[in-house]
Design a protein around this motif. Structure first.
Motif, short mmCIF file in Angstrom:
data_model
loop_
_atom_site.label_atom_id
_atom_site.label_comp_id
_atom_site.label_asym_id
_atom_site.label_seq_id
_atom_site.Cartn_x
_atom_site.Cartn_y
_atom_site.Cartn_z
N UNK A 230 0.77 -1.21 -0.05
CA UNK A 230 0.10 0.05 -0.07
C UNK A 230 0.96 1.17 -0.05
N UNK A 231 0.40 2.34 -0.23
CA UNK A 231 0.99 3.82 -0.12
C UNK A 231 -0.40 4.67 -0.06
N UNK A 232 -0.02 5.71 0.66
CA UNK A 232 -1.10 6.96 0.97
C UNK A 232 -0.69 8.20 0.17
N UNK A 233 -1.57 8.97 -0.37
CA UNK A 233 -1.29 9.77 -1.29
C UNK A 233 -2.23 10.97 -0.68
N UNK A 234 -1.55 12.15 -0.20
CA UNK A 234 -2.21 13.34 0.49
C UNK A 234 -2.48 14.30 -0.77
N UNK A 235 -3.44 14.58 -1.16
CA UNK A 235 -4.09 15.81 -2.23
C UNK A 235 -4.85 17.06 -1.59
N UNK A 236 -3.80 17.79 -1.17
CA UNK A 236 -4.12 19.11 -0.71
C UNK A 236 -3.96 20.32 -1.42
N UNK B 59 -10.55 25.12 0.01
CA UNK B 59 -9.34 24.43 0.50
C UNK B 59 -9.80 22.96 0.59
N UNK B 60 -8.84 22.13 -0.06
CA UNK B 60 -9.37 20.62 0.06
C UNK B 60 -7.89 19.96 0.50
N UNK B 61 -8.53 18.96 1.58
CA UNK B 61 -7.58 17.99 2.10
C UNK B 61 -8.09 16.61 1.78
N UNK B 62 -7.55 15.66 1.29
CA UNK B 62 -7.94 14.45 0.70
C UNK B 62 -6.70 13.40 1.03
N UNK B 63 -6.91 12.47 1.76
CA UNK B 63 -5.90 11.50 1.70
C UNK B 63 -6.59 9.99 1.10
N UNK B 64 -5.87 9.52 0.13
CA UNK B 64 -6.14 8.22 -0.72
C UNK B 64 -5.28 7.14 -0.37
N UNK B 65 -5.86 5.97 -0.09
CA UNK B 65 -5.17 4.91 0.27
C UNK B 65 -5.21 3.99 -1.02
N UNK B 66 -4.06 3.71 -1.72
CA UNK B 66 -4.02 2.69 -2.91
C UNK B 66 -3.43 1.42 -2.18
#
Length: 157
Positions: free
Chosen positions: A26-32, A143-150
């Motif tokens: 896995x990895x996590x991706x912050x999209x801010x 403003x956006x804060x998104x954390x994706x888990x792939x």
């Protein structure tokens, strides 16, 4: 419920790991960052709903020669949409959306490369929105804060 577009049999529906799911890699991706309401839409007074869809467009391995090994490349986009009350006397409810690209490399949890015999055909890729928050900055800026888990799951699990 958000949906995810599938491009082949090795991409699953959007879902976070649940009890009994084995996360192989896995990895996590912050999209801010900031988003602007397009000028052809009225300014916003208040956000009242958030929607998203995830689309993985590429799922492949990358072979590295030195040191020898592999990484898994996952490329896609998340469509983030907001429903908002406009600051105008008529047509109070409006919808604006943005396509936010992401690109990640998945390796072993310790940062090392996957073995050269790693077979991507044995895995299915999932994407999950672990955290999603939007806030008004002004009548056109959000403003956006998104954390994706792939994450990858073995097909036989």
């Amino acid at each position: 419920m958000p949906t995810k577009q599938c491009f082949d049999s090795n991409v699953g529906d959007e879902m976070c790991p649940g009890p009994g799911d084995v996360v192989a890699y896995h990895t996590q991706v912050p999209l801010n960052g900031l988003l602007e309401i397009p000028l052809n839409k009225p300014p916003k007074e208040e956000i009242f709903n958030i929607r998203h869809e995830i689309d993985i467009t590429k799922f492949t391995t990358v072979t590295v020669k030195r040191p020898p090994g592999k990484k898994v490349l996952v490329v896609g986009k998340i469509m983030l949409g907001i429903e908002y009350i406009a600051k105008v006397p008529d047509q109070k409810v409006h919808f604006a959306h943005w396509d936010i690209p992401f690109q990640v490399l998945i390796k072993n949890d310790d940062g090392s490369l996957l073995p050269t015999d790693f077979n991507l055909e044995e895995y299915i890729a999932h994407a999950c929105v672990e955290h999603e928050e939007v806030q008004q900055v002004d009548e056109r800026t959000i403003t956006k804060e998104i954390v994706l888990l792939i994450w990858l799951q073995r097909i036989d699990n």
